[in-house]
Design a protein around this motif. Sequence first.
Motif, mmCIF file in Angstrom:
data_model
loop_
_atom_site.group_PDB
_atom_site.id
_atom_site.type_symbol
_atom_site.label_atom_id
_atom_site.label_comp_id
_atom_site.label_asym_id
_atom_site.label_seq_id
_atom_site.Cartn_x
_atom_site.Cartn_y
_atom_site.Cartn_z
ATOM 1 N N CYS A 187 -49.019 -116.732 -10.461
ATOM 2 C CA CYS A 187 -49.251 -116.510 -9.030
ATOM 3 C C CYS A 187 -50.739 -116.396 -8.699
ATOM 4 C CB CYS A 187 -48.520 -115.249 -8.571
ATOM 5 S SG CYS A 187 -46.718 -115.380 -8.576
ATOM 6 N N LEU A 188 -51.501 -115.788 -9.598
ATOM 7 C CA LEU A 188 -52.937 -115.618 -9.353
ATOM 8 C C LEU A 188 -53.670 -116.952 -9.272
ATOM 9 C CD1 LEU A 188 -53.760 -112.534 -11.604
ATOM 10 C CD2 LEU A 188 -53.823 -112.633 -9.107
ATOM 11 N N ARG A 189 -53.092 -117.971 -9.844
ATOM 12 C CA ARG A 189 -53.720 -119.297 -9.762
ATOM 13 C C ARG A 189 -53.651 -119.868 -8.352
ATOM 14 N NH1 ARG A 189 -51.636 -122.562 -15.059
ATOM 15 N NH2 ARG A 189 -53.293 -124.026 -14.442
ATOM 16 N N THR B 7 -60.539 -110.754 -6.240
ATOM 17 C CA THR B 7 -61.033 -110.177 -4.988
ATOM 18 C C THR B 7 -60.170 -110.590 -3.802
ATOM 19 O OG1 THR B 7 -62.561 -112.039 -4.720
ATOM 20 C CG2 THR B 7 -63.415 -110.048 -5.793
ATOM 21 N N GLU B 8 -59.391 -111.650 -3.941
ATOM 22 C CA GLU B 8 -58.502 -112.087 -2.859
ATOM 23 C C GLU B 8 -57.133 -111.392 -2.919
ATOM 24 O OE1 GLU B 8 -60.139 -116.628 -2.078
ATOM 25 O OE2 GLU B 8 -58.171 -116.324 -2.983
ATOM 26 N N VAL B 9 -56.929 -110.563 -3.944
ATOM 27 C CA VAL B 9 -55.623 -109.939 -4.157
ATOM 28 C C VAL B 9 -55.564 -108.561 -3.515
ATOM 29 C CG1 VAL B 9 -54.027 -109.039 -5.908
ATOM 30 C CG2 VAL B 9 -55.215 -111.219 -6.291
ATOM 31 N N GLU B 10 -54.545 -108.345 -2.690
ATOM 32 C CA GLU B 10 -54.305 -107.035 -2.080
ATOM 33 C C GLU B 10 -53.577 -106.128 -3.065
ATOM 34 O OE1 GLU B 10 -54.413 -104.118 0.896
ATOM 35 O OE2 GLU B 10 -55.387 -106.082 0.831
ATOM 36 N N ARG B 11 -52.500 -106.659 -3.651
ATOM 37 C CA ARG B 11 -51.756 -105.877 -4.651
ATOM 38 C C ARG B 11 -50.886 -106.805 -5.488
ATOM 39 N NH1 ARG B 11 -49.656 -104.210 0.118
ATOM 40 N NH2 ARG B 11 -50.811 -102.258 -0.044
ATOM 41 N N ILE B 12 -50.516 -106.274 -6.650
ATOM 42 C CA ILE B 12 -49.581 -106.930 -7.558
ATOM 43 C C ILE B 12 -48.251 -106.195 -7.480
ATOM 44 C CG2 ILE B 12 -49.042 -107.241 -10.014
ATOM 45 C CD1 ILE B 12 -52.067 -107.735 -10.442
ATOM 46 N N TRP B 13 -47.158 -106.945 -7.381
ATOM 47 C CA TRP B 13 -45.822 -106.371 -7.337
ATOM 48 C C TRP B 13 -45.091 -106.660 -8.635
ATOM 49 C CZ3 TRP B 13 -44.249 -103.241 -3.470
ATOM 50 C CH2 TRP B 13 -44.943 -103.286 -2.244
ATOM 51 N N ILE C 139 -36.682 -112.686 -9.208
ATOM 52 C CA ILE C 139 -38.136 -112.825 -9.072
ATOM 53 C C ILE C 139 -38.779 -112.031 -10.203
ATOM 54 C CG2 ILE C 139 -40.134 -112.228 -7.654
ATOM 55 C CD1 ILE C 139 -38.405 -112.746 -5.202
ATOM 56 N N HIS C 140 -39.617 -112.683 -10.981
ATOM 57 C CA HIS C 140 -40.192 -112.025 -12.148
ATOM 58 C C HIS C 140 -41.353 -111.118 -11.775
ATOM 59 C CE1 HIS C 140 -37.508 -114.316 -14.569
ATOM 60 N NE2 HIS C 140 -38.020 -115.460 -14.190
ATOM 61 N N SER C 141 -42.145 -111.493 -10.780
ATOM 62 C CA SER C 141 -43.213 -110.652 -10.219
ATOM 63 C C SER C 141 -43.795 -111.376 -9.023
ATOM 64 C CB SER C 141 -44.312 -110.342 -11.242
ATOM 65 O OG SER C 141 -43.922 -109.295 -12.105
ATOM 66 N N MET C 142 -44.637 -110.660 -8.258
ATOM 67 C CA MET C 142 -45.244 -111.239 -7.060
ATOM 68 C C MET C 142 -46.699 -110.797 -6.953
ATOM 69 S SD MET C 142 -42.135 -110.506 -4.314
ATOM 70 C CE MET C 142 -42.012 -108.756 -4.737
ATOM 71 N N ASP D 47 -54.790 -111.915 2.874
ATOM 72 C CA ASP D 47 -54.412 -112.471 4.166
ATOM 73 C C ASP D 47 -52.955 -112.221 4.512
ATOM 74 O OD1 ASP D 47 -53.134 -114.165 2.424
ATOM 75 O OD2 ASP D 47 -53.975 -116.021 3.244
ATOM 76 N N GLY D 48 -52.231 -111.533 3.629
ATOM 77 C CA GLY D 48 -50.823 -111.239 3.882
ATOM 78 C C GLY D 48 -49.857 -112.167 3.184
ATOM 79 N N SER D 49 -50.345 -113.246 2.606
ATOM 80 C CA SER D 49 -49.468 -114.161 1.875
ATOM 81 C C SER D 49 -48.985 -113.514 0.579
ATOM 82 C CB SER D 49 -50.207 -115.460 1.538
ATOM 83 O OG SER D 49 -50.615 -116.125 2.712
ATOM 84 N N ILE D 50 -47.744 -113.777 0.221
ATOM 85 C CA ILE D 50 -47.166 -113.281 -1.030
ATOM 86 C C ILE D 50 -46.628 -114.471 -1.820
ATOM 87 C CG2 ILE D 50 -45.391 -111.839 -2.100
ATOM 88 C CD1 ILE D 50 -45.466 -110.049 0.343
ATOM 89 N N LEU D 51 -47.090 -114.597 -3.050
ATOM 90 C CA LEU D 51 -46.575 -115.618 -3.949
ATOM 91 C C LEU D 51 -45.662 -114.958 -4.969
ATOM 92 C CD1 LEU D 51 -49.652 -117.927 -4.686
ATOM 93 C CD2 LEU D 51 -47.941 -118.106 -2.869
#
Length: 450
Positions: free
Chosen positions: A212-214, A220-226, A300-303, A308-312
């Motif tokens: 997902c980080l790719r 620095t663009e990441v708000e949080r890891i789920w 879902i294995h992780s997110m 910007d609010g987008s979640i992968l």
Amino acid sequence: MNEPVSVCNSSAGAKGKEHLDHGRRGHHRVVSRVRLEPFPIPYNRGSPVRMKRIAILGSTGSIGRSTLSVVESYPDRFEVATLAAGNNAELAFEQAMRWKPRVLSLADEAAAHALQTRLRQAGLGSNEIEVVHGAAGTVRVATHPEVDFVVSAIVGVSGLEATYEAVRAGKTVGLANKECLVVAGELITAEARKQRKPLLPIDSEHNAIHQCLRGGRGITEVERIWLTASGGPFLRTPKSEFASITVQQALNHPTWKMGKRITIDSATLMNKGFEVIEACRLFDVLPERVQVIVHPQSTIHSMVEFVDGSILAQISVTDMRLPILYALTYPDRIASELRFSINDLRQLDFCPPDMGKFPCLGLAYEAVTAGGAKTIALNAADEVAVAAFLEEQIGFEQIPQIIEEVMAATPAGLLESIHKVLALDTEARHLAREKVKQHSRTRSPIRAIS
């Protein structure tokens, strides 16, 4: 998607399970409506590729065997260079005959000598396969000059030194071992940055995060890891009934079939706590930016949530050959027939974990915030306490109590070497055993919950 996302009070749970996954640290998961394609996997043979020579630490375990399955399916891409096989001498012999590694390591010296003799009688002398033993032998396997990629899959701290030395030797390492990052993640990640080599997660949740980080241009663009969690067998069990939980009930995981320690860790949510620590160290994020969410279907294995609010989210067939293949071929992707049938996806349930019911998760956050010695104490005390629970020396609720007491007695501080990490691990285990004795004397008889 035919139905909306809902919350964990849905009755859907994890029903409709039909298939078993392929080897995840010795456990299997029943999977909902997933089409598993058989190996071998076809791939494009038109482009020449450099043969990648692989060392497997823990070759006789589930991840090790799955790695060998991937190697067998891509004979023009991967070659087995060295193997560390632990205590399974019989399977080690079979693997030696099949793969003919340059070096093969066993845990025991006598078993190593016996295996060398057996191989010689089979026509494979020490000039073809050198059999070594012990911790030094595992380090030899991991640092062999012909090795390009090391799969670290030895359960526990036994593979820590070899994994660290592989990183020091400039090898690319695929991590399937939680304990390495939990107890010595600061040392390992610092050395990997120094060597400018990636640490590639094979554990399914962190492999999902890595993918997902790719989708962004940096942390620095990441708000949080789920991090998603199944919730374990006691997701809906009232806290008032925890004192009556038996070993058999704790081992009855609703989603995964695993080894005993990891099954109990999943029941206490400590396993998810370990994954929080891994994520912090692997992706260099603060603990408050790693959130756990209960997702009973484990689809879902992780997110990863971006600023910007987008979640992968990463969804795939729950077959460990896929994250292994991802790590072995990174940064490329190659063709695979391991397919998840998205048309069969019906419902996703989510809810926050109950930190009051499952204090082990909070202890893990506390340990990673303090860092260093606290995470070593956390892991060591958990392993001892879980073993004591399995032997019915203590109750289920006493597992987090013992861990908390050992952590409180362990001074905070960073460890400067792997040897100091291992020394503190030994001390913490000794203290945990003393705590087990104290708690076992005060333990009341358990009446199973209905």
